[in-house]
Design an enzyme around this catalytic site. Structure first.
Site, short mmCIF file in Angstrom:
data_model
loop_
_atom_site.label_atom_id
_atom_site.label_comp_id
_atom_site.label_asym_id
_atom_site.label_seq_id
_atom_site.Cartn_x
_atom_site.Cartn_y
_atom_site.Cartn_z
N GLY A 158 0.80 -1.23 0.00
CA GLY A 158 0.00 0.00 0.00
C GLY A 158 0.83 1.27 0.00
O GLY A 158 0.34 2.32 0.42
N ARG A 159 2.09 1.16 -0.44
CA ARG A 159 2.99 2.33 -0.46
C ARG A 159 3.27 2.91 0.92
O ARG A 159 3.67 4.06 1.06
CB ARG A 159 2.43 3.45 -1.37
CG ARG A 159 2.27 3.05 -2.83
CD ARG A 159 3.64 2.82 -3.49
NE ARG A 159 3.55 2.53 -4.91
CZ ARG A 159 3.69 1.31 -5.45
NH1 ARG A 159 3.90 0.24 -4.68
NH2 ARG A 159 3.63 1.15 -6.75
#
Ligand SMILES: Cc1cc2nc3c(=O)[nH]c(=O)nc-3n(C[C@H](O)[C@H](O)[C@H](O)COP(=O)(O)O)c2cc1C
Length: 253
Positions: free
Chosen positions: A231-232
């Site tokens: 999810g970065r």
């Protein structure tokens, strides 16, 4: 819709609906970067990886960044990465124009990151004018990068000579034949310069260090260890040099 042809969007248009950017007067407009065939072969906007191999916590860190770098470098070697000691060195001219290129890390003493090069090259001239530089280790398969910012100091002659002597003979002759970063007329000029170096140092004659060849140690002021996360939400832990030693902090991804 049956028979509808898949519409390939221009990479920039494909992301436009995700990140609407207010167009500012004077902002850069780009377009027509790729032909339709190129877009179909490579839709850059859809090229992405989710990172999930590992995490990095404050508890993992060593007291100093060089020790911790040794650990990550060993893991990069053990993972079989191609040229794990390759790093991007970014320099800037005296008036602040940046440039980057790869070099090989050839030593990692407590003082910092060592590499060898031609000191009259573009990077050499830029470091002479402005010794501040940045290093980047792009360890994609491990979903890691290490960023170093620091100051480069030329290595002493005996260290340079010892490393130069360890290089293969062909590389030593090549160092005599190449005035790195200078414009040449063609491949023939380089071949002639190499042949001249071979003639100058025949057979097993010692090949001394060319005057323009040398090395640097980059003393780090900061070192960031980056580990990709899902999810970065990546881990970014940075060591910063302070008068009382190394301090660490976490940065938002
Ligand atoms: C993987 C890799 C490793 C390299 N290692 C070195 C190196 O250790 N020293 C060096 O001078 N150039 C090395 N080069 C070449 C440099 O990237 C660059 O072309 C050269 O140093 C001239 O850069 P400059 O004109 O910006 O000074 C390497 C290139 C690659 C792709």
């Amino acid at each position: 819709m049956a028979g509808a042809r898949k519409r390939i969007l221009h990479p920039l248009l494909a992301t436009a609906h995700l990140r609407p950017v207010a167009r500012r007067p004077g902002g850069a407009r780009v377009g027509g970067m790729a032909t339709r065939d190129e877009q179909q072969a490579m839709d850059l906007a859809s090229l992405r990886e989710d990172y999930s191999r590992a995490g990095l916590t404050e508890d993992d860190l060593a007291p100093d960044p060089i020790s911790f770098f040794h650990r990550w470098l060993r893991e990069a070697v053990e993972a079989g990465l191609h040229e794990p000691n390759a790093m991007v060195v970014s320099t800037a001219s005296a008036d602040g124009l940046p440039s980057s290129r790869m070099v090989l890390l050839k030593g990692l003493p407590a003082e910092g990151f060592v590499f060898f090069t031609n000191t009259h090259s573009r990077k050499g001239e830029e470091l002479a004018a402005n010794p501040h530089c940045a290093l980047l280790f792009p360890w994609h398969p491990l979903e890691r990068q290490v960023r170093v910012e620091g100051v480069a100091t030329p290595l002493e002659e005996d260290i340079v000579a010892a490393y130069f002597a360890s290089r293969p003979r062909g590389s030593r002759l090549g160092a005599w034949a190449s005035h790195q970063s200078r414009v040449v007329d063609g491949r023939e000029e380089l071949a002639a310069a190499y042949a001249a170096a071979e003639a100058r140092f025949p057979d097993d004659a010692p090949v001394p260090v060319p005057e323009e060849w040398g090395g640097y140690v980059v003393r780090p002021e900061s070192v960031e260890f980056w580990q990709g996360r899902p999810g970065r939400m990546h881990d970014r832990l940075v060591y910063r040099r302070s008068p009382s030693g190394w301090a660490t902090e976490r940065l938002a991804p």
